[in-house]
Write a protein that holds these residues in place. Structure first.
Motif, short mmCIF file in Angstrom:
data_model
loop_
_atom_site.label_atom_id
_atom_site.label_comp_id
_atom_site.label_asym_id
_atom_site.label_seq_id
_atom_site.Cartn_x
_atom_site.Cartn_y
_atom_site.Cartn_z
N THR A 273 -7.46 -3.71 -5.79
CA THR A 273 -8.00 -2.42 -5.34
C THR A 273 -7.85 -2.28 -3.83
O THR A 273 -8.67 -1.67 -3.17
CB THR A 273 -9.48 -2.28 -5.72
N PHE A 274 -6.79 -2.89 -3.30
CA PHE A 274 -6.56 -2.90 -1.86
C PHE A 274 -6.08 -1.52 -1.42
O PHE A 274 -4.99 -1.09 -1.76
CB PHE A 274 -5.52 -3.96 -1.51
N THR A 275 -6.90 -0.82 -0.67
CA THR A 275 -6.60 0.55 -0.28
C THR A 275 -6.12 0.63 1.17
O THR A 275 -6.19 -0.36 1.92
CB THR A 275 -7.86 1.43 -0.40
N GLN A 276 -5.66 1.80 1.57
CA GLN A 276 -5.25 2.00 2.95
C GLN A 276 -6.43 1.79 3.89
O GLN A 276 -6.26 1.24 4.99
CB GLN A 276 -4.68 3.41 3.12
N GLN A 277 -7.60 2.20 3.48
CA GLN A 277 -8.80 2.01 4.31
C GLN A 277 -9.10 0.53 4.50
O GLN A 277 -9.39 0.08 5.61
CB GLN A 277 -9.99 2.71 3.65
N GLN A 278 -8.99 -0.25 3.40
CA GLN A 278 -9.22 -1.70 3.49
C GLN A 278 -8.18 -2.35 4.40
O GLN A 278 -8.49 -3.26 5.16
CB GLN A 278 -9.19 -2.32 2.10
N PHE A 279 -6.94 -1.88 4.28
CA PHE A 279 -5.88 -2.41 5.12
C PHE A 279 -6.21 -2.21 6.60
O PHE A 279 -6.08 -3.12 7.42
CB PHE A 279 -4.54 -1.75 4.79
N VAL B 48 0.83 -1.21 0.00
CA VAL B 48 0.00 0.00 0.00
C VAL B 48 0.87 1.26 0.00
O VAL B 48 0.54 2.25 -0.66
CB VAL B 48 -0.96 -0.01 1.21
N LEU B 49 1.99 1.21 0.73
CA LEU B 49 2.86 2.38 0.85
C LEU B 49 3.96 2.42 -0.21
O LEU B 49 4.68 3.43 -0.31
CB LEU B 49 3.50 2.41 2.24
N GLY B 50 4.13 1.32 -0.96
CA GLY B 50 5.18 1.28 -1.97
C GLY B 50 6.58 1.15 -1.38
O GLY B 50 7.54 1.72 -1.89
N LYS B 51 6.72 0.38 -0.29
CA LYS B 51 8.00 0.23 0.39
C LYS B 51 8.59 -1.15 0.11
O LYS B 51 7.89 -2.16 0.16
CB LYS B 51 7.85 0.39 1.91
N PRO B 52 9.91 -1.24 -0.13
CA PRO B 52 10.55 -2.57 -0.25
C PRO B 52 10.60 -3.23 1.13
O PRO B 52 10.79 -2.55 2.15
CB PRO B 52 11.94 -2.24 -0.77
#
Length: 462
Positions: free
Chosen positions: A311-317, A201-205
């Motif tokens: 479509t996994f969003t921060q809200q869904q997380f 979601v955050l685009g972090k490795p």
């Protein structure tokens, strides 16, 4: 036939020539790359424009930094550029245990500019054989405080950020978003899914490691188009397959090795050198001293989190229930099952009172044999749960002997009590005994750990 031999000879000769040409090309590429690096460094060092806080050498490294990191600077693949990248990088390590200990120490020592430490636990004596960042003086105190102090003692010039809390969906986005790279040093399934999903979601490795028993593994997720954890494991493994060090044991040096390799992969990602383990997994077998690198499945187009149509969003997380998804708790506390009705269970205190009164009974310890050798209750018989069904005749024989010894009318007048380490396997054993006709069997609630807590404080725990 003769023409075939001639053709084969010709092919071998041509193949040999091509191999020689390949070696020469690879050597030439290495030389040219080294020359290009030297030119780039010369340009950097000759730049008259200095950044804020620059020491005046054109690269921002102070004399102390040059001396501290000199062995890094001498490496052509790292050099000034790589070290500068490390100093500008922020890395968060989730878990200050067996994996996190060496990872944190090396990340601090190598000059990562800002390091976050996430853990909610306290230091215990049984941590110290593997969690080398902690010391006896910190027993009973926060692992984050202990780890932070150790990192600062190695390198006082970097920033250490303490997060004395468990990582949850409620705080993960806020914490992990502050860092460039995430290191997963946890040991449970829900945390692995949670951290991986959050990184996507955050685009972090994500540098992910695991160690159990005498084996370990390591890979890099969500990096340069590589897969995430869910790509490999779209559905969680059964809870019986999700073992923890506290249950199955671990040789202390094994998480140490994997933790060091996690630090290495984080350094490679941060300084953009080498080939990080994206799309590949390192497998370590301590007993055979073997390390294998295997290719793993690439990013799945069907992945619910990172796939093409995801479509996994921060809200869904934040709303996702990882404990329910994996059927296991996020907490590091041991699992506590409740499989039996109240009448089929007895506390350690109650059992002790019945022993004192001389009640006719047998005590069956269903732990594995190597656990039984560590410590056991007096006059217990060891019948591991894994072989309980085939060894039922031994239990029947023990009941008959106790009947003769106590002078009871029948073996059914002799009680059967079952104990294990924490009161989980004993419940499974009682369920089986009830099915096989031993209807009076009862488990001792909480197992030997409760016995040590409630009955005999001097009884060893492990």
């Amino acid at each position: 036939m003769e023409s075939n031999r001639g053709e084969a000879s010709r092919i071998r000769e041509e193949l040999g020539n091509l191999k020689s040409e390949k070696s020469e090309i690879e050597r030439r590429i290495s030389v040219l790359e080294a020359q290009l690096r030297d030119i780039d460094e010369t340009k950097t060092n000759s730049c008259p424009q200095l950044e804020n806080g620059d020491s005046g050498f054109g690269h921002g490294l102070s004399p102390d930094m040059i001396y501290r990191y000199s062995r890094h600077l001498l490496l052509p693949s790292i050099g000034v550029q790589g070290q500068s990248s490390l100093l500008k990088t922020s890395i968060v390590v989730v878990g200050a245990g067996g994996l996190g200990s060496p990872a944190l120490l090396y990340l601090a020592a190598c000059g990562v500019g800002r390091i976050g430490i996430v853990d909610h636990d306290v230091v215990e004596l049984n941590n110290l054989h593997r969690q080398i960042i902690h010391s006896e003086s910190y027993i009973g105190r926060s692992k984050v405080e202990s780890a932070a102090a150790a990192c600062r003692s190695i390198n006082s010039t970097i920033q250490i950020v303490e997060h004395k809390e468990a990582l949850r969906t409620s705080n993960a986005l806020e914490i992990l978003s502050k860092y460039d790279i995430v290191v997963d040093a946890t040991d449970n399934a829900p945390s692995r899914y949670l951290i991986s999903d959050c990184c996507v979601v955050l685009g972090k490795p994500l540098i992910s490691g695991a160690a159990l028993g005498l084996e370990g593994q390591l890979t890099v997720y969500n990096y340069n188009g590589g897969p995430c954890y869910r790509c490999l494991f779209p559905t969680p493994p059964p809870t019986t397959a999700c073992q923890r060090c506290s249950d199955s044991g671990v040789l202390g040096v094994v998480p140490g090795i994997i933790g060091c390799l996690q630090a290495l992969e984080a350094i490679k990602v941060a300084s953009t050198v080498g080939e990080p383990l994206s799309g590949r997994m390192l497998l370590f077998d301590a007993l055979s001293a073997r390390i294998r690198i295997v290719k793993i499945r690439g990013r799945s187009s069907q992945c619910e989190v990172c796939g093409e149509n995801a479509t996994f969003t921060q809200q869904q997380f934040q709303e996702f229930d990882y404990e329910k998804f994996t059927q296991s708790p996020l907490t590091t506390s041991p699992l506590k099952l409740n499989l039996l009705p109240t009448e089929a269970r007895i506390s350690g205190k109650e059992y002790n009172e019945r022993v004192v009164k001389g009640e006719a009974h047998i005590l069956v310890d269903v732990r594995p044999a190597h656990h039984y050798k560590i410590v056991s209750l007096p006059k217990s018989m060891n019948v591991p749960l894994s072989v309980l069904e085939v060894r039922l005749p031994e239990i029947s024989s023990a009941l008959e002997k106790e009947e003769e010894h106590k002078g009871t009318e029948t073996a059914s007048d002799v009680s059967v009590y079952v104990v294990c380490r924490r009161g989980n396997d004993s419940q499974r054993a009682v369920q089986l005994l009830h099915k096989m006709g031993f209807t009076s069997a009862k488990d001792i609630i909480g197992g030997l750990e409760s016995w040590a807590h409630d009955v005999d404080p001097n009884f060893p725990t492990y």
